[in-house]
Structures are given as structure tokens and as C-alpha cells.
Design a protein around this motif. Sequence first.
Motif, PDB file in Angstrom:
ATOM      1  N   GLN A 161       2.936   0.729  23.331  1.00  0.00           N
ATOM      2  CA  GLN A 161       4.321   0.647  23.784  1.00  0.00           C
ATOM      3  C   GLN A 161       4.516   1.373  25.117  1.00  0.00           C
ATOM      4  OE1 GLN A 161       6.913  -1.070  22.279  1.00  0.00           O
ATOM      5  NE2 GLN A 161       5.286  -1.889  20.966  1.00  0.00           N
ATOM      6  N   VAL A 162       3.945   2.566  25.224  1.00  0.00           N
ATOM      7  CA  VAL A 162       4.103   3.349  26.458  1.00  0.00           C
ATOM      8  C   VAL A 162       3.382   2.675  27.616  1.00  0.00           C
ATOM      9  CG1 VAL A 162       3.520   5.551  27.553  1.00  0.00           C
ATOM     10  CG2 VAL A 162       4.525   5.524  25.268  1.00  0.00           C
TER      11      VAL A 162
ATOM     12  N   TYR B  35      11.134  15.191  26.713  1.00  0.00           N
ATOM     13  CA  TYR B  35      11.749  13.871  26.790  1.00  0.00           C
ATOM     14  C   TYR B  35      13.250  13.981  26.548  1.00  0.00           C
ATOM     15  CZ  TYR B  35       6.811  12.861  25.982  1.00  0.00           C
ATOM     16  OH  TYR B  35       5.442  12.860  26.055  1.00  0.00           O
ATOM     17  N   LYS B  36      13.846  15.005  27.155  1.00  0.00           N
ATOM     18  CA  LYS B  36      15.281  15.255  27.093  1.00  0.00           C
ATOM     19  C   LYS B  36      15.795  15.351  25.656  1.00  0.00           C
ATOM     20  CE  LYS B  36      16.297  13.388  31.650  1.00  0.00           C
ATOM     21  NZ  LYS B  36      17.241  12.626  32.490  1.00  0.00           N
TER      22      LYS B  36
ATOM     23  N   THR C 178      10.140   5.933  20.742  1.00  0.00           N
ATOM     24  CA  THR C 178       8.709   5.726  20.532  1.00  0.00           C
ATOM     25  C   THR C 178       8.004   7.024  20.170  1.00  0.00           C
ATOM     26  OG1 THR C 178       8.692   3.867  22.090  1.00  0.00           O
ATOM     27  CG2 THR C 178       6.564   4.901  21.612  1.00  0.00           C
ATOM     28  N   MET C 179       8.379   8.115  20.822  1.00  0.00           N
ATOM     29  CA  MET C 179       7.642   9.369  20.687  1.00  0.00           C
ATOM     30  C   MET C 179       8.212  10.315  19.644  1.00  0.00           C
ATOM     31  SD  MET C 179       5.172   8.976  22.814  1.00  0.00           S
ATOM     32  CE  MET C 179       4.496  10.641  22.830  1.00  0.00           C
ATOM     33  N   ALA C 180       9.471  10.150  19.254  1.00  0.00           N
ATOM     34  CA  ALA C 180      10.127  11.126  18.379  1.00  0.00           C
ATOM     35  C   ALA C 180       9.656  11.127  16.934  1.00  0.00           C
ATOM     36  CB  ALA C 180      11.641  10.937  18.425  1.00  0.00           C
TER      37      ALA C 180
ATOM     38  N   ALA D 224       4.126  10.959  28.658  1.00  0.00           N
ATOM     39  CA  ALA D 224       3.914  10.448  27.307  1.00  0.00           C
ATOM     40  C   ALA D 224       2.560   9.780  27.174  1.00  0.00           C
ATOM     41  CB  ALA D 224       5.028   9.475  26.936  1.00  0.00           C
ATOM     42  N   GLU D 225       2.150   9.038  28.199  1.00  0.00           N
ATOM     43  CA  GLU D 225       0.813   8.440  28.158  1.00  0.00           C
ATOM     44  C   GLU D 225      -0.260   9.528  28.105  1.00  0.00           C
ATOM     45  OE1 GLU D 225      -2.256   5.586  30.696  1.00  0.00           O
ATOM     46  OE2 GLU D 225      -0.188   5.795  31.394  1.00  0.00           O
TER      47      GLU D 225
END
Length: 555
Positions: free
Chosen positions: A444-445, A188-189, A423-425, A477-478
Amino acid sequence: VACDVLIVGGGYSACFAAIKAREQGAEVVMVDKGLAGRSGQSPWATSTMVFDPKKGGKLEDWVNEVHRKSEYLNNQYWAETVIRNSYARLQDCIAWGLPFSGKDDQWASASTGSFQGVSFGGRTGDLPWGLRQHAVKIGVKIFDRVMVTELLKQGGRIVGAVGISGKNDDIHTFIAKTTVLCVGGCSYKPLNYPPGQQLTGDGEAMAYRAGGEILGKEFIHLMWTIRGLPSGGMATALSYMDEDKVPEDLKELRNASILARLENAVGDQLPDLPKTATHYPFSYPRLDFEAHAGRAPVYRVGRDGAKVELVGDSCLGMSIRNADGLWAADKQCGTSLPGLYAAGDGLGTIANGAVYTMGGSSSMGAMVTGAIAGEAAAKEAAGMGKPVVSQDEIIRARQFVNTPRNRKGGFSPRWVTQLLQNTMAPYYIYSIKKADRLQGALTQVEFMQQHLVPMLIARDSHELRLAHETRSMVLSAEMRLRSALFRTESRGNHYREDFPRRDDKNWLAWTKIRPEQDKMTLVKVPIPEKWWPDKTIPYEKRYPYRYPGENGIAG
């Protein structure tokens, strides 16, 4: 553009696939969204693993060690394939005049557990660039700065792809008898892992939209870095330098890099992992465990007492090497979609299992699977006539690619990417997982998927690339969240706070993701019984590493 074999990507796997396909007599086109030979992770590699039986060691011992350290979840066939073919791929590079350091037929051995390593000569990045030059020399046609964004499908078969130019508004159409995806995994960059800026899961996203199957994504790639540095690699490189050659302002960092211990904020030394658990000292999320207990930050303390602060999760979004990408449907790197092959981190071989057990297998695995995929794709193409692609299919793909450009209003891909990172970090989502928190992030995703992604906007060709990268990252991410929820146990780099131990009864299995009636479905794929651990060995000896909350209870 028409060809026999279309190669998407420009790193080790792509170059080997292109070269081996061309050696079979195929007309080969290689397309990369960056500069082939200079993009992705390949230019950052400085060494690889090689097995040479003449230098001691048995193939069976290597395979067994990998299987034990992988917590019995690796695919032994692919682990053995990478190990067995590694020496031949090294000899290819030497025959093509590519740089390696050391003497003894330009082969330098170094012990890493039971593994032997070989160092690349010259500057970092010389090897993939040399592969590119050799590919061009033998007649491979290369398109740089063209991002392939959608596969073409006709009669259930993949027959090429379309891509967007990074230089102008052109859309390129590639018609191919066979296609090989070598575009790496997904991140995710993350800001502190530069190669990850280009890894956005584009290949698996394209394949999934076309109906392809993806390997489950529960096993995250954990890598530490030093606060203020782009990656931990600089500290590692410094630790190998002679002290008198280290710049004055980096000496403290160098001294701390000669690792003596890890220490948390309250001064406690972190216990070493058992050697039987893994050779890779940061494979488990120990930094995050300390943070979760309120004992962060964690320091790397050198032999002379010098300290540097560590930061975890620098590879946000990435899976363990070879645990990302398309499901390996056969032994020729074929996927579940006819006409489509994959290699490198774009092929989900899960050769390393639940932990990155084979140091150097990312680069060598890319070379080995690239060679297999290229040869197989060329042989299949040789027996085919020119593929027929309807104009309707080409129009569909081109319209899909251009959708963000055609919108008058919508959401910026940069903004949606930032939402995804936020959201993911958090460590309590990404590495220390629990059902309620995972479900919250998934909600959220899912909203991003349903409401934001369809309304991404691009005002120029650069934003068009960003929009498609964002689309791919949100899909990945999902997949990652659903995979983490699906596996109700802890194993290797997958830790569930609500299921803190291994469950051999139910989870000696891989997970596979596939689309079914516009719904993402996950299924278990049982590991062959012949690869199961010996269950007469007590759990504590079978799995010597203890997770927080596990308390040594047998599973």
C-alpha cells in the motif's frame, strides 16, 4: 541568504548548535517551520538527565546499565558521550540565566534507577524559549515559519537549502558553508500526542533524496495515554500533585495515576517487567499484546482502586529517542553527506538501543549533540571560502518545492495522510509485526509513493507545506516497514510474531538505509564485538523479559 552555518530546526539541539557555532565566530542562520523555541517536542519537556560525578555514581556503571537495559543494541560511544557531557550542558544553561528548579547551585537530583534528573524551573517551555532569546542576543539570525524542504547540493557537497514561507508564497534560498539538521524524527501526526503533529521526517527525507544514509527504523516508540486525554503526561503530572490541590473532576484520574497495577478487561493483573529489563514500564507493547489476545481494554488501577482506560501507540510513526534520523557517520555529528551535520532526534546515534533506557536523554541528548554539531560545523566553515552554487541547482530545488502548486489536479495531502495513518496505525502492523502483514502494508505504501505522492496538489501556501510533510511521512513509512521486515528477530521495542526471540548470532547489528540506483537498500552494520553480551550467561538471564510465543527457548 548567505551564512557560514545554516541550522534547520528550533528546539534544544538547534538552539545549542546555533549558540555553539556563533561562539566560534560563525555567521549563523536558524530556520524553523514553526516558531523557534516554541515548536517541536522541546517545549513539552519538564526535566532532563544529568550526570554529576560529585554526587555519587560512576560513569562506567551508568554506561553498563544502559547497555544491559538496551538489550545490547545501543551505541556505547554515544551513550557515554551524552552522559559525560550532560553536566557541562546544564552549566551552560545556568550560565545563560535559564530556569532550573531546586537549590544547591540550582541543581535538583531525583533518582530514576541509577540516573539523576534535573527539573526545569518556570513554566513548561521556558527553557527552549530562553535558549532562543540567548541565541538572538549573541547574533544568531532566525527565520520563523519557513519550512526547509530541499537541500542544495553541488559537487557532492551540501551547500544550503531552500524553504517555503508559512506566511505567503515566497521561496527562501539559503546558501551555507555547512548545514546542521535539527528537525527531530518522524510521526504520522497522531491525534493524542500534540508534539508529534510537527514531526514529519522532513530532515531525513531531504537527506535521503540527496543520497544520504538513514538509521534503520524498526524500533518504535511506544507511549500509553489515557482515553480522552492528549497524552499520558497529564496523568503523570497529576500523580505528583498534592491531593488537596487537584480539581474535583480530576481526582479519580489522579488516584488512578498513583499506579498500583495494570489490569486487563477480564480482571487479570499484568505482571511487572523485570527491573533488569528496562526502567520504562511501558516500553514493551504490553497493551497491544493484551488486545491481540482479546483481553482489551487495559486499565491503570490506582492504589485506591480507581481505574482509567489506557490507549497504546499514541506516538504513531515515531522511533525510540535517538533511533530516528541520519546515520551518525563520525564522532562530530557528521553525516554521510559532506557539509551536512545532524543533532537531536534528527541524528541516529541509537544511544538508547532497542529500548528507551535513559529517561531524560531525549532532551539532554539534543543539547549534547547540538553543541557538538554546532562547534564542528563552525570549525569546518571557518576553513572554507564562499560556496559556489550553480543557478541550475537552485532552479531544480525551487521547481521541486513548487511542483504541488503547479499541478492543476491531483490528490489532497490531507487525504493521502489519512490513508497513511489508516495503513500504519493498526497494532498488528505497527507493534505486533509479521512478515505477511508488513508486506501487505508495504504494498500500500509503495503505491502511495509511486502514484499518489507524485500527484499531490496544493492550492495555497499552507497546503504546499502539508504536501511536503505528506511526502516525507510516506517515505518514512516505507523505511519503517522495510526495517521491520529486515530485522528477523524480536528485541526491545521491535516484536516479530514470526520471530519471537532475540537472535544474537545474526542480529547484534544495527541497520542502515541508503538509496542505491533509485532503490531503497538496507544493510547490516555489526556492533563492535567488545560491546557484545557475555554469551556464557544463559539466554533467560541475559534477556529476562519473555515475548509472547517465545516460550523461553534459547537464542
